[in-house]
Design a protein around this motif. Sequence first.
Motif, PDB file in Angstrom:
ATOM      1  N   ILE A   1      18.744   3.837  -8.199  1.00 31.14           N
ATOM      2  CA  ILE A   1      19.877   2.823  -8.426  1.00 31.14           C
ATOM      3  C   ILE A   1      20.231   2.166  -7.083  1.00 31.14           C
ATOM      4  CG2 ILE A   1      22.520   2.733  -8.581  1.00 31.14           C
ATOM      5  CD1 ILE A   1      21.034   3.671 -10.999  1.00 31.14           C
ATOM      6  N   TYR A   2      20.030   2.875  -5.812  1.00 25.92           N
ATOM      7  CA  TYR A   2      20.386   2.047  -4.652  1.00 25.92           C
ATOM      8  C   TYR A   2      19.447   1.138  -4.037  1.00 25.92           C
ATOM      9  CZ  TYR A   2      24.786   4.897  -4.384  1.00 25.92           C
ATOM     10  OH  TYR A   2      25.797   5.471  -4.854  1.00 25.92           O
ATOM     11  N   LEU A   3      17.981   1.440  -4.481  1.00 26.74           N
ATOM     12  CA  LEU A   3      17.031   0.806  -3.710  1.00 26.74           C
ATOM     13  C   LEU A   3      16.513  -0.251  -4.714  1.00 26.74           C
ATOM     14  CD1 LEU A   3      15.294   3.569  -1.795  1.00 26.74           C
ATOM     15  CD2 LEU A   3      17.013   2.301  -0.971  1.00 26.74           C
ATOM     16  N   THR A   4      16.463  -1.526  -4.594  1.00 21.23           N
ATOM     17  CA  THR A   4      15.933  -2.434  -5.532  1.00 21.23           C
ATOM     18  C   THR A   4      14.857  -3.063  -4.981  1.00 21.23           C
ATOM     19  OG1 THR A   4      17.765  -4.015  -5.085  1.00 21.23           O
ATOM     20  CG2 THR A   4      18.055  -2.840  -6.942  1.00 21.23           C
ATOM     21  N   LYS A   5      14.722  -3.285  -3.683  1.00 21.43           N
ATOM     22  CA  LYS A   5      13.704  -4.193  -3.089  1.00 21.43           C
ATOM     23  C   LYS A   5      12.310  -3.312  -3.003  1.00 21.43           C
ATOM     24  CE  LYS A   5      15.784  -7.074   0.526  1.00 21.43           C
ATOM     25  NZ  LYS A   5      16.463  -6.875   1.614  1.00 21.43           N
ATOM     26  N   PRO A   6      11.503  -3.729  -3.672  1.00 33.49           N
ATOM     27  CA  PRO A   6       9.926  -2.955  -3.477  1.00 33.49           C
ATOM     28  C   PRO A   6       9.673  -2.824  -2.178  1.00 33.49           C
ATOM     29  CG  PRO A   6      10.089  -4.831  -5.173  1.00 33.49           C
ATOM     30  CD  PRO A   6      11.219  -5.060  -4.149  1.00 33.49           C
ATOM     31  N   ALA A   7       9.915  -3.238  -1.272  1.00 34.09           N
ATOM     32  CA  ALA A   7       9.558  -3.031   0.157  1.00 34.09           C
ATOM     33  C   ALA A   7      10.259  -1.588   0.592  1.00 34.09           C
ATOM     34  CB  ALA A   7       9.885  -4.195   1.241  1.00 34.09           C
ATOM     35  N   LEU A   8      11.485  -1.541  -0.042  1.00 35.09           N
ATOM     36  CA  LEU A   8      12.267  -0.166   0.505  1.00 35.09           C
ATOM     37  C   LEU A   8      11.907   1.080  -0.692  1.00 35.09           C
ATOM     38  CD1 LEU A   8      15.484  -1.736   1.175  1.00 35.09           C
ATOM     39  CD2 LEU A   8      13.953  -0.924   2.483  1.00 35.09           C
ATOM     40  N   TYR A   9      11.062   0.740  -1.667  1.00 31.92           N
ATOM     41  CA  TYR A   9      10.747   1.742  -2.666  1.00 31.92           C
ATOM     42  C   TYR A   9      10.281   2.985  -2.091  1.00 31.92           C
ATOM     43  CZ  TYR A   9      11.586  -1.000  -6.847  1.00 31.92           C
ATOM     44  OH  TYR A   9      12.159  -1.649  -7.776  1.00 31.92           O
ATOM     45  N   THR A  10      10.715   4.146  -2.609  1.00 31.79           N
ATOM     46  CA  THR A  10      10.232   5.639  -1.930  1.00 31.79           C
ATOM     47  C   THR A  10       9.075   5.879  -3.027  1.00 31.79           C
ATOM     48  OG1 THR A  10      12.074   6.261  -3.019  1.00 31.79           O
ATOM     49  CG2 THR A  10      12.529   5.899  -0.919  1.00 31.79           C
ATOM     50  N   VAL A  11       8.593   7.126  -2.549  1.00 31.30           N
ATOM     51  CA  VAL A  11       7.458   7.586  -3.374  1.00 31.30           C
ATOM     52  C   VAL A  11       7.803   7.942  -5.095  1.00 31.30           C
ATOM     53  CG1 VAL A  11       6.093   9.944  -3.703  1.00 31.30           C
ATOM     54  CG2 VAL A  11       6.397   8.558  -1.643  1.00 31.30           C
ATOM     55  N   PRO A  12       9.053   8.459  -5.418  1.00 29.81           N
ATOM     56  CA  PRO A  12       9.448   8.593  -6.606  1.00 29.81           C
ATOM     57  C   PRO A  12       9.431   7.152  -7.418  1.00 29.81           C
ATOM     58  CG  PRO A  12      10.961   9.837  -5.516  1.00 29.81           C
ATOM     59  CD  PRO A  12      10.042   9.228  -4.444  1.00 29.81           C
TER      60      PRO A  12
ATOM     61  N   PRO B   1       0.866  -1.153  -0.063  1.00 31.33           N
ATOM     62  CA  PRO B   1      -0.070  -0.085   0.120  1.00 31.33           C
ATOM     63  C   PRO B   1       0.742   1.356  -0.007  1.00 31.33           C
ATOM     64  CG  PRO B   1      -0.361  -1.111   2.106  1.00 31.33           C
ATOM     65  CD  PRO B   1       0.462  -2.035   1.178  1.00 31.33           C
ATOM     66  N   PHE B   2       0.433   2.367  -0.516  1.00 27.10           N
ATOM     67  CA  PHE B   2       0.989   3.595  -0.782  1.00 27.10           C
ATOM     68  C   PHE B   2       1.724   4.019   0.637  1.00 27.10           C
ATOM     69  CE2 PHE B   2       2.405   7.641  -2.910  1.00 27.10           C
ATOM     70  CZ  PHE B   2       2.846   6.990  -4.077  1.00 27.10           C
ATOM     71  N   ASN B   3       1.038   3.585   1.664  1.00 31.75           N
ATOM     72  CA  ASN B   3       1.656   4.280   2.850  1.00 31.75           C
ATOM     73  C   ASN B   3       3.314   3.921   3.312  1.00 31.75           C
ATOM     74  OD1 ASN B   3      -0.085   2.006   3.645  1.00 31.75           O
ATOM     75  ND2 ASN B   3       0.920   2.018   5.445  1.00 31.75           N
ATOM     76  N   THR B   4       3.670   2.546   2.704  1.00 31.88           N
ATOM     77  CA  THR B   4       4.696   2.144   2.858  1.00 31.88           C
ATOM     78  C   THR B   4       5.723   3.059   1.990  1.00 31.88           C
ATOM     79  OG1 THR B   4       3.752  -0.185   2.618  1.00 31.88           O
ATOM     80  CG2 THR B   4       6.101  -0.057   2.297  1.00 31.88           C
ATOM     81  N   TYR B   5       5.288   3.448   0.844  1.00 33.86           N
ATOM     82  CA  TYR B   5       6.410   4.332   0.251  1.00 33.86           C
ATOM     83  C   TYR B   5       6.524   5.666   0.778  1.00 33.86           C
ATOM     84  CZ  TYR B   5       5.165   0.543  -2.827  1.00 33.86           C
ATOM     85  OH  TYR B   5       4.921  -0.753  -3.455  1.00 33.86           O
TER      86      TYR B   5
END
Lengths: 310, 309, 444
Positions: free
Chosen positions: A249-260, A99-103
């Motif tokens: 480049i640095y974040l590849t795990k979807p659980a760590l994805y940020t808003v952009p 869900p978007f709140n994760t990002y």
Amino acid sequence: MTKTDPAVDLAPLTESVVTGLPPEQVRDDRRKNAFRKPVSSLIRHAILIAAALLMLYPVIWMVVSSVRPNDVIFREPGIIFDSFEISNYVDGWNALSYPFNTYLLNSALVVLGSIVGNLVSCSMAAYAFARLDFTGKRFWFAIMLLSIMLPIHVIIVPQYVLFSQLGWVNTFLPLIVPKLLATDAFFIFLMVQFIRGIPRELDEAARIDGAGHPRIFLQIILPLMVPALATVTIFTFIWTWNDFFSQLIYLTKPALYTVPLALNAFQDAQSATDFGEMFAMSVVSLIPIFLIFLFGQRFLIKGIATTGIK
Amino acid sequence: MSALGELRRIKGSTPPKQRNQNRAAFLFLLPWFLGLALVTIGPMAASLGLSFTRYNLLSPPRFNGIDNFVRMLEDERLHTSLGVTFQYVFISVPLQLGLALLLAVALDRGLRGLSFYRSAFYLPSLLGASVAIAMLWRQIFGVDGLVNTVLAWFGIEGQGWISNPDTALGTLMVLNVWTFGSPMVIFLAGLRQIPAMYYEAAAVDGASRRQQFWRITMPLLTPIIFFNLILQLIGAFQSFTQAFIVSGGTGGPVDSTLFYTLYLYQRGFANLDMGYASAMAWLLLVIIAAFTAINFWASKYWVFYDDQD
Amino acid sequence: MRGNLRRRLGVVAAIGAATTLALTACAGNAAPADEAPELELSDEPVTLSFTWWGNDTRHAITEELIAAFEEEHPNITIEPQYTDWAGYWDKLSTSVAAGDIPDIIQMDEKQLSTYAANGVLMDLGGLSSVLSTGDYPAAVLGTGALDGTQYGVPVGINSYTIIANRDLLDQYGVDLPDDETWTWDDFVDTAAEVAEASGGAIAGTQSWGFEDGGLNNWLRQRDSALYTTDGEVAATEEDLESWWEFLLEATKAGATPAPSATIERESGGLAESFTATNQSAFGPWWSNQVQALRDASGQDLVALRVPSTDGASDGWPYYKPSMFWSASSKTEHPAEVATFLDYLANSEDAADLLLAERGVPANERIRDYITPKLDDVNQTVVGFLDDLAPEVGDAPPATPPGGGAIEAIIDQHTQKVLFGELTPDQAATSFLAELQQALDDAAV
């Protein structure tokens, strides 16, 4: 041209500067301007509102599009609220792996770390450059400026190799630790300029009272540069919140994805993009930055003039 | 500059020459030194080294001497991109700074609802780098966009502003000017940093508002104007995101929005020619450094620091 | 002397980083993994990284597929990494530079040889004890092989097509042309007719010339090709000149929109295209884009054969693999990689989830299995590809290393031709020079 057109006549400019004078003088001005002021401020409001609407048109278009069904967005241009499809928000919130709140939370963590890092490390470095006399000052200052002149695209690969060796890929560390080490040198420069605007007599007075540099920095300089600190906070927030490339480049795990990264996951130029949902989530992601600015500007405009230092 | 003389008089005697403060400076600069040593210098040195290699990212770099730099001399797209970037820097930076300064002064104080206006003018900067901006921009400058709709009211037939090679760069300049909120915020903070005592002293001496603006506000704001100028200059030379998003990464139409860093990115990542991209980056560094140095030199003549004696 | 110490530290750090870079890059090019004919699955927990590009729909179904696979193989964890098309390649090349190659990679035809030539991809032949490719037609499977080494398993097949909007044709009273016999002139005439009948409200056809699919078809109709089997440029100046010449003719005839409108839509991707917004009667596309276009347009879109010079469609149409499944040459778990690849390629459970989202399956058994389950639009796409089968020739020779740059080169030259900055023959000369340069640069 009327006298009140801000684009042409400097009178209103000087006026607004001067109205920031201490209270007794403002009262003085009020009396003098009792007749002229309502008309003049009405016109100024009219101009400012017109300008604001022009500035905001694209933003309004995005908000309108975020409540339109996906297939209507590009077929029917314009900015009339002809439909109200709240489902874009509901579906968009849940469209991706999490869900978007994760990002939002991930972005908030990165942003928070970056803000703390920049505020602490850059203000310290700025104090040294602005107030201390040390060997090779000009040389180090030049190095500092040079470090922000290379485009990120050639820096990122060696930097990635470095962080990958440290095992930091897929953590927030490569995004936060550099800020703790004052690598956003823009902000050092910004704060140097602000500190140099603070009269040295204040330091001198403190020194005579026996204060060392840490105390002068913490008790004299920092409180006086609240506007600069607010500026750094606002800028760090926005740059980090919108930063796409290094987070990609640095974040590849979807659980760590940020808003952009999450917003980007909605689209792919080769296939269909759910623009309604993407716009809806773009609006959602704008809200925190907008709120930060709305409340942050209180500190932005809290300068020496208002803190009463004389 | 009698007002400045006045200021100096108010400030009183100049501080004594300070002794060398290496120790304190080192402590205050420690985080920055660490960052420089651990995060900044290494990658910078690596990119300098790579600029003398053929490096496709997938295999180890191979030394090829000054080949990359020689190729840059003959690379027509590189020359185009330099032209585009210089135009962009020299037109949009002054416009953006001028507008930001004007509005910062106008929105500083003295009117109701200022915090609303500030936010409204600032909001576009928040959007400036978002993926949505490309679509928004086509909504305004596209064939069926807002600009053409408005022109049509006056019976003027518009055109595709974004896709016309003659006007595409102009729309990106407008986009840059549109995000003047960032320098505006810095100006606003700068205005508030000016001590009220200077105005009081000037008022006592009978200076008019206009005189106060030109003799107090402007001189004391020059360090911030200077900072903004340097910041926007470096930013504009490195400008990438907006052209990348609006042109879909191509720098089109017909390379009319091919910014230097956009071309560098294409070479580095799309053509997997990171050696050449690194060489380009160091040329850019030299260019930016030269312009920055000129500005620092020129700043002696127009920037006023309150801590100067 | 503190200043000196500091400077020395800086230099040490710089050298350290530079060496690290060189070392990792070297590690990234070590000898290919030994072939392991007998693959042994580990009993220990194994984690594999799997990277792909796409949009949110694809991300969702792929994650479902991963969950289903993990249920069958409890000790294997698949770590998804996804982005959009543009970010995908930046990220992949950067991670290869650092030696962090994802175990399973979704690969594109134009990049396959580049990555293979640099030793990034595994020879899938070594996985054959687990990964079966028996249900793939040899010709299709061959698109994933370079010099006899299988670097990728084709995922879906695609064909270039002209998409016609039947609703718009009906509205303006123009008959749907017979695509088995139509020529390029018929195509342009029909398109111009629609544009005229609409009084300029819609365009006849979208322009072409922004990617290599259209060019490949044009070349094949002239018994030419983009590349030779040796990886040289095969297209001639005459071929290219005629291609752009014809585009200009079509523009002059009023069949295509004005250049500036074309370029503007082009940068907006599929969603803002004339076809997706119902503003043109025809448009050149790949067959796997029909679904997305239908969803966006909401009107009756149908895939037609590409027109020809002589009205005969034989031998030159071809199936293009939509993408490949590839694996890292550095993976520590070849057996598990093979297991997952086999699941992707051959499992009916996987097919139930994937359907035709990555293109109509290249695996014939899976295609037959899945076709009845597809929605109407995708069934017509399968029908179109099946009808085309007798006319399809060999796939064009593979894109050589460095050929990935072609899209940007084509796009740039077509723009220059449309805006009159280059004549078609100047564009042809410049195009060939730049393409050759890109290939030379990539030579390992």
